[in-house]
Design a protein around this motif. Structure first.
Motif, PDB file in Angstrom:
ATOM      1  N   PHE A  66     -19.107  83.668  32.215  1.00 50.03           N
ATOM      2  CA  PHE A  66     -19.980  83.390  31.067  1.00 50.03           C
ATOM      3  C   PHE A  66     -19.301  83.925  29.822  1.00 50.03           C
ATOM      4  CE2 PHE A  66     -22.872  83.096  34.536  1.00 50.03           C
ATOM      5  CZ  PHE A  66     -23.902  82.273  34.114  1.00 50.03           C
ATOM      6  N   ASP A  67     -19.407  83.187  28.734  1.00 49.67           N
ATOM      7  CA  ASP A  67     -18.800  83.671  27.496  1.00 49.67           C
ATOM      8  C   ASP A  67     -19.445  82.987  26.295  1.00 49.67           C
ATOM      9  OD1 ASP A  67     -17.172  85.175  25.936  1.00 49.67           O
ATOM     10  OD2 ASP A  67     -15.290  84.376  26.748  1.00 49.67           O
ATOM     11  N   TRP A  68     -19.139  83.522  25.103  1.00 44.29           N
ATOM     12  CA  TRP A  68     -19.635  82.909  23.872  1.00 44.29           C
ATOM     13  C   TRP A  68     -18.732  81.746  23.488  1.00 44.29           C
ATOM     14  CZ3 TRP A  68     -24.224  84.373  22.460  1.00 44.29           C
ATOM     15  CH2 TRP A  68     -24.671  85.626  22.861  1.00 44.29           C
ATOM     16  N   VAL A  69     -19.309  80.599  23.321  1.00 49.62           N
ATOM     17  CA  VAL A  69     -18.503  79.412  23.017  1.00 49.62           C
ATOM     18  C   VAL A  69     -19.234  78.589  21.955  1.00 49.62           C
ATOM     19  CG1 VAL A  69     -17.457  77.321  24.000  1.00 49.62           C
ATOM     20  CG2 VAL A  69     -17.802  79.308  25.457  1.00 49.62           C
ATOM     21  N   ARG A  70     -18.496  78.072  20.993  1.00 51.44           N
ATOM     22  CA  ARG A  70     -19.077  77.049  20.101  1.00 51.44           C
ATOM     23  C   ARG A  70     -18.950  75.717  20.839  1.00 51.44           C
ATOM     24  NH1 ARG A  70     -16.234  80.359  16.695  1.00 51.44           N
ATOM     25  NH2 ARG A  70     -17.554  81.466  15.214  1.00 51.44           N
ATOM     26  N   MET A  71     -20.027  74.945  20.854  1.00 54.93           N
ATOM     27  CA  MET A  71     -20.011  73.752  21.727  1.00 54.93           C
ATOM     28  C   MET A  71     -18.798  72.835  21.535  1.00 54.93           C
ATOM     29  SD  MET A  71     -23.927  72.603  22.295  1.00 54.93           S
ATOM     30  CE  MET A  71     -24.544  73.007  20.669  1.00 54.93           C
ATOM     31  N   PRO A  72     -18.409  72.524  20.288  1.00 52.42           N
ATOM     32  CA  PRO A  72     -17.254  71.604  20.177  1.00 52.42           C
ATOM     33  C   PRO A  72     -15.973  72.210  20.758  1.00 52.42           C
ATOM     34  CG  PRO A  72     -18.442  71.767  18.098  1.00 52.42           C
ATOM     35  CD  PRO A  72     -18.991  72.848  18.988  1.00 52.42           C
ATOM     36  N   GLU A  73     -15.978  73.555  20.978  1.00 56.23           N
ATOM     37  CA  GLU A  73     -14.785  74.186  21.555  1.00 56.23           C
ATOM     38  C   GLU A  73     -14.914  74.395  23.059  1.00 56.23           C
ATOM     39  OE1 GLU A  73     -14.474  77.700  19.103  1.00 56.23           O
ATOM     40  OE2 GLU A  73     -14.409  76.405  17.326  1.00 56.23           O
ATOM     41  N   TYR A  74     -15.981  73.883  23.648  1.00 57.00           N
ATOM     42  CA  TYR A  74     -16.157  73.983  25.103  1.00 57.00           C
ATOM     43  C   TYR A  74     -14.948  73.323  25.779  1.00 57.00           C
ATOM     44  CZ  TYR A  74     -18.422  73.649  29.684  1.00 57.00           C
ATOM     45  OH  TYR A  74     -18.730  73.774  31.014  1.00 57.00           O
ATOM     46  N   ARG A  75     -14.435  73.937  26.859  1.00 55.03           N
ATOM     47  CA  ARG A  75     -13.227  73.404  27.478  1.00 55.03           C
ATOM     48  C   ARG A  75     -13.599  72.331  28.518  1.00 55.03           C
ATOM     49  NH1 ARG A  75      -8.565  75.880  26.783  1.00 55.03           N
ATOM     50  NH2 ARG A  75      -7.935  73.720  26.915  1.00 55.03           N
ATOM     51  N   TRP A  76     -13.922  71.133  27.996  1.00 56.23           N
ATOM     52  CA  TRP A  76     -14.179  70.014  28.906  1.00 56.23           C
ATOM     53  C   TRP A  76     -12.893  69.692  29.651  1.00 56.23           C
ATOM     54  CZ3 TRP A  76     -16.485  69.507  23.886  1.00 56.23           C
ATOM     55  CH2 TRP A  76     -17.888  69.486  23.910  1.00 56.23           C
ATOM     56  N   GLY A  77     -13.001  69.449  30.914  1.00 53.98           N
ATOM     57  CA  GLY A  77     -11.783  69.166  31.656  1.00 53.98           C
ATOM     58  C   GLY A  77     -12.069  68.424  32.941  1.00 53.98           C
ATOM     59  N   ILE A  78     -11.055  68.420  33.800  1.00 48.77           N
ATOM     60  CA  ILE A  78     -11.121  67.589  35.009  1.00 48.77           C
ATOM     61  C   ILE A  78     -11.015  68.473  36.236  1.00 48.77           C
ATOM     62  CG2 ILE A  78      -9.902  65.780  36.287  1.00 48.77           C
ATOM     63  CD1 ILE A  78      -9.085  65.007  33.245  1.00 48.77           C
ATOM     64  N   PHE A  79     -12.105  68.563  36.952  1.00 48.47           N
ATOM     65  CA  PHE A  79     -12.159  69.468  38.095  1.00 48.47           C
ATOM     66  C   PHE A  79     -12.623  68.699  39.316  1.00 48.47           C
ATOM     67  CE2 PHE A  79     -13.974  72.063  34.406  1.00 48.47           C
ATOM     68  CZ  PHE A  79     -12.720  72.338  33.888  1.00 48.47           C
ATOM     69  N   LEU A  80     -11.786  68.703  40.321  1.00 45.94           N
ATOM     70  CA  LEU A  80     -12.162  68.074  41.596  1.00 45.94           C
ATOM     71  C   LEU A  80     -12.320  69.164  42.646  1.00 45.94           C
ATOM     72  CD1 LEU A  80     -11.196  65.544  40.074  1.00 45.94           C
ATOM     73  CD2 LEU A  80     -10.041  64.818  42.155  1.00 45.94           C
ATOM     74  N   ALA A  81     -13.283  68.991  43.536  1.00 50.35           N
ATOM     75  CA  ALA A  81     -13.383  69.914  44.668  1.00 50.35           C
ATOM     76  C   ALA A  81     -12.091  69.836  45.461  1.00 50.35           C
ATOM     77  CB  ALA A  81     -14.581  69.550  45.536  1.00 50.35           C
ATOM     78  N   GLU A  82     -11.784  70.909  46.159  1.00 54.77           N
ATOM     79  CA  GLU A  82     -10.567  70.950  46.969  1.00 54.77           C
ATOM     80  C   GLU A  82     -10.537  69.809  47.993  1.00 54.77           C
ATOM     81  OE1 GLU A  82      -7.681  73.411  47.139  1.00 54.77           O
ATOM     82  OE2 GLU A  82      -8.468  72.757  45.224  1.00 54.77           O
ATOM     83  N   PRO A  83      -9.353  69.240  48.244  1.00 56.11           N
ATOM     84  CA  PRO A  83      -9.297  68.173  49.263  1.00 56.11           C
ATOM     85  C   PRO A  83      -9.600  68.724  50.651  1.00 56.11           C
ATOM     86  CG  PRO A  83      -7.089  68.741  48.476  1.00 56.11           C
ATOM     87  CD  PRO A  83      -8.062  69.547  47.656  1.00 56.11           C
TER      88      PRO A  83
END
Ligand code: BYC
Length: 472
Positions: A66-83
């Motif tokens: 958990f951390d303080w984040v400004r929404m436009p700086e949220y680290r949107w990314g690509i996460f897949l569950a482990e194969p």
């Protein structure tokens, strides 16, 4: 390792750096996404720090950050569950074959359509909820809203990744189109009905999280069974995020019910409106509305699309691998709901074309468990009343019941009876105006609007009066 690389421009655990073409496509899409977020994401609060949860890895412990984040700086990314090593296709005509790592050519169009339909709901919900910030009942609720919004944004990323990685130019075009449709827009609406409805107030929002996000859970769980392994892995990780959205809905409505009961007891009346609460009758109408539009999201009771998705190995049943049958279903039947003349009936139907209805059954049972927990609160207050799910045929726009008028308790009724009574079953303009009148933003830490009880505990062991969103 399930770790996520946050040093990359697009955080990911799919070795994006090793696929330059895909990396370029996504880096090209990223500013368009941010532009969409700026135009259609939450109104206001974009410069404020929000106490948000970010995934640091895709295992169960990965959510502890958990951390303080400004929404436009949220680290949107690509996460897949482990194969899963040597994963197989677990149902349909290809049962027993190795899961596909690439799109099977003959199913390309169908798979694309499924991914686009799923992807379209994610930005739609952010658009629907964008005006809610200024009327938040507390900083705690405001933070939860923003957590849900950024995660829906990430779910959009998840589907765009699949489109860009596996569908070439078509996929890139679909990725752009996902940012161009708009919830409720007459010319370029979102694909599914519920995602074009308004979410004008917080009661609607909490109901949406309970009913509509729960459709998300069941659809994602079915897609997590997919023989197309990248879809399965991305949905498996999305499901871990979805759980929080349903928590927001269930606990949120529960807190509304609790406050209503407190006011009913304190003032010895059912009519808590004049005391600033939302009466149980109005809560019931909101349940009727949100449940019925969410039931539509499962599609028709009899659907050859659903049969094809299954036979092709693209979309399974809820908990497919836990079921003890042949996982092909060609000779099976399933009992579905239908209309015969002026009667609502159940009848056997071929199992394959009944898969939408089967998933709806799983969903209804899950909704009923939540409503039972709300009723516990009413009971604990010694109040003799019960909230109920409407009959599944009530107020439907898709499937066998779309052309009949049905009461919430499941009677086919005439147009005249519907006209005379529906204002007692669904939120009216006056109900919405009343609920709207209660929506006054409360942003002092630890304070809550008078129509909703505080939660029993805060986020991540923080106190309830914690400043979950830092306001100037
Ligand atoms: N509105 O055979 P049918 C979530 C269309 S929510 C408008 O009855 P099928 C989330 C259908 O597309 C989960 N149109 O249904 C929640 C088809 O059109 P085409 C979203 C509808 O195809 C909260 C035609 O009617 N994920 O994640 O078996 C916040 C006949 O279709 C509707 C998915 O939905 C409707 N309600 O099943 C954020 C999973 N229903 O093809 C996110 C992917 C049906 O003839 N989607 N139609 O032009 C699917 O699996 C299927 O598309 C559906 C429909 C289950 C939605």
């Amino acid at each position: 390792m399930p770790g996520i690389d946050y040093s990359e421009r697009i955080p990911n655990n799919v070795d994006l750096a090793g696929n330059r073409r895909l990396q370029r496509a996504l880096e090209d899409w990223q500013p368009k996404f941010l532009e969409w977020w700026h135009d259609m994401g939450p109104v206001g609060f974009q410069g404020n720090e929000v106490y948000l949860r970010t995934a640091v890895s895709v295992d169960a412990q990965g959510w502890a950050h958990f951390d303080w984040v400004r929404m436009p700086e949220y680290r949107w990314g690509i996460f897949l569950a482990e194969p899963e090593a040597s994963r197989l296709i677990n149902f349909g005509d290809h049962k027993g074959a190795p899961a596909w790592q690439d799109v099977p050519g003959e199913y390309r169009g169908v798979l694309r359509r499924l991914i686009v339909t799923q992807g379209d709901t994610e930005p739609a919900s952010v658009e629907q909820q964008r005006h809610l910030g200024k009327t938040c009942p507390s900083l705690y609720d405001l933070r939860n809203l923003f957590q849900v919004n950024v995660e829906e944004g990430r779910h959009l990323w998840a589907m765009v990744y699949l489109l860009d990685a596996h569908f070439g130019r078509d996929g890139r075009e679909e990725s752009e189109a996902l940012l161009q449709r708009r919830s409720g827009d007459a010319d370029k609406p979102r694909i599914l009905g519920a995602f074009n409805e308004r979410t004008p107030d917080w009661l609607s929002y909490l109901m949406f999280c309970f009913f509509t996000d729960r459709d998300g859970k069941y659809q994602l769980a079915s897609l997590a069974e997919s023989g197309f392994d990248p879809l399965s892995r991305t949905c498996r990780f999305m499901l871990t995020e979805e759980a929080h959205h349903m928590f927001v809905g269930e606990s949120g409505v529960q807190r509304v019910v609790q406050r209503t009961c407190e006011l009913m007891r304190e003032h010895r009346t059912d009519d808590v409106r004049k005391h600033g609460g939302i009466d149980l009758a109005t809560i019931q109408k909101y349940i009727n509305f949100h449940c019925s539009v969410s039931l539509d999201l499962f599609g028709s009771e009899v659907s050859t699309n659903a049969a094809n998705f299954y036979t092709m190995g693209l979309k399974g049943r809820f908990e497919e691998t836990k079921k003890d049958d042949d996982h092909r279903l060609k000779d099976e039947t399933y009992t579905i709901a239908d209309v015969q003349g002026d009667r609502l009936v159940t009848r056997p139907e071929a199992a394959l074309v009944s898969l939408n209805e089967r998933l709806r059954d799983d969903y209804v049972a899950d909704c009923a468990r939540g409503v039972a927990r709300w009723n516990q609160v009413i009971k604990q207050h010694g109040i003799d009343a019960e909230l109920k799910l409407p009959h599944r045929a009530f107020h439907r726009a898709i499937g066998a019941f779309a052309d009949v008028k049905v009461s919430p308790d499941g009677r086919i009724i005439s147009e005249a009876e519907w006209d005379a009574k529906h204002l007692g079953w669904l939120p009216t303009a006056a109900d919405q105006a009343f609920v709207g009148s209660l929506m006054q933003g409360v942003t002092e830490p630890g304070k809550f609007a008078g129509w909703i009880a505080p939660p029993p505990r805060g986020i991540n062991s923080k106190p309830i009066e914690f400043e979950y969103v830092r306001l100037p």
